[in-house]
Design a protein around this motif. Sequence first.
Motif: not given
Length: 514
Positions: A35, A38-39, A44-45, A48, A72, A76, A267, A417, A419, A451
């Motif tokens: 990830e 790559n979300k 990923y979070t 990041q 991505s 990104q 997810r 997701f 955007s 989340t």
Amino acid sequence: MPLARSLSFTSLSGLEEWDEEFDREDAVLFEIAWEVANKVGGIYTVIQTKARLTCEEWGENYFLVGPYMESSVRTQVELIEPCNATLRRTIDKMNSSGCKFAAQCDEPPHIVAHFHEWLAGLGLVLCRQRQLPVATIFTTHATLLGRYLCAGNVDFYNNLAEFNVDKEAGDRQIYHRYCLERAAARCAHVFTTVSQITAIEAEHLLKRKPDIVTPNGLNVKKFSAMHEFQNLHAQSKARIQEFVRGHFYGHLDFNLDKTVFLFIAGRYEFSNKGADIFLEALARLNYLLRVNHSDVTVIAFFIMPARTNNFNVETLKGQAVRKQLWDTAQTVKERFGKKLYESLLVGQLPDVSKMLDKEDFTMMKRAIFATQRQCLPPVCSHNMLEDSSDPILNCIRRIGLFNTAQDRVKVIFHPEFLSSTSPLLPMDYEEFVRGCHLGVFPSYYEPWGYTPGKTTHTMCVCIYIYMYICAGVYMHIHASGVYIPFKSLVSNVVTFFLVYKQEIIYVVIVTFLF
């Protein structure tokens, strides 16, 4: 949060003894995960949110390794030439020869490789098998077998010590992946996980006790005054309302000022993330609002990525109709304003009956005619590839939440997701959350839970969580706005209330099905 050490694996071949102190300038840190840019989910979070601080500490000696996803990379990743000569030679060799991960250096530095999840675990196993001088760390954020067992509706946490892991993995046709995850955990010099409950889970399912528990961090943007939150909430809510006006065109028979926006995100794991419980709660809430003749409307968003082939035509049409109505209103407004201005210039009060001519009425009639709709507002914003077998859509069909005029609870399933570049709902996740009133996360299997964390800490939105522990308990202790009714402490039915414009309304009613 160190644990008692398990059997030491630092004596395995391939790694010489390091001094207690070494110069970080001579050390290189590789972080490997599926990830990276790559979300897919919470990892990923994780990466990041800590990348900037890690870069500040390690500088040019910190490298992230992940899959090359064209979409991505364009948004990104900034493509640059590596300044490290050894790395440059390695990349050139990989590009020319396929995928050979090899490099030579006159003075080899200390190398640390941090692997996340089983998807990156093969690299760790090969490092040990080839006896490379690399210190390896393996972090599991959730065990693969644990996800599958919980999704299979088993009493997971009360039977952790009883599972025949090889049989369970084989029965679910994930034995090869399970073996890779277990091998990575066993071969790593240091094995870590993100919460105490996942440490217990890993000890039973992966047969190794984590050396240390490292709770995930989160960069939190602080606001100096409460009115900043209020202003951002009002702005984001207005954008959500614009989307709702288009989505429900022709059926906009409810007051948006008396509408509550709920959401669940993450997810797409129907039972693990609690989407099944949330839908059941919404059905019962819809019944209560209808029998009590409430004028409050609840719109529930499901933000869970699934397989789609494009946007729903009816959904796109709704946004186009909304824009057309706005353009028509602006045109009539300009013509009206010009006539009013000219009348005032000559010192006369305007004749209201002459301010709008036949052309204006024709434009407005055409716009109104365009809002006529023969079908109900769509439940799903995209065309699903597996519509007939999709768990959320099948549950919606069973409970009958079809966005009819009689329903006080409306449902919008957005299987992608969010955007800011989307033509449908051009908002980032953070903006969307700020505009909503409540996030609902009734998860059964949640090793950490990023989340809800982002919802509470970053956006200051009150949330409702049902989890065993992990981030939920951590936030319950350290943050406000988190409500956790544990199964052992509540009755069969839990009712959650939200104060809305000085009135208490039912928001979520959950019957525990476990």
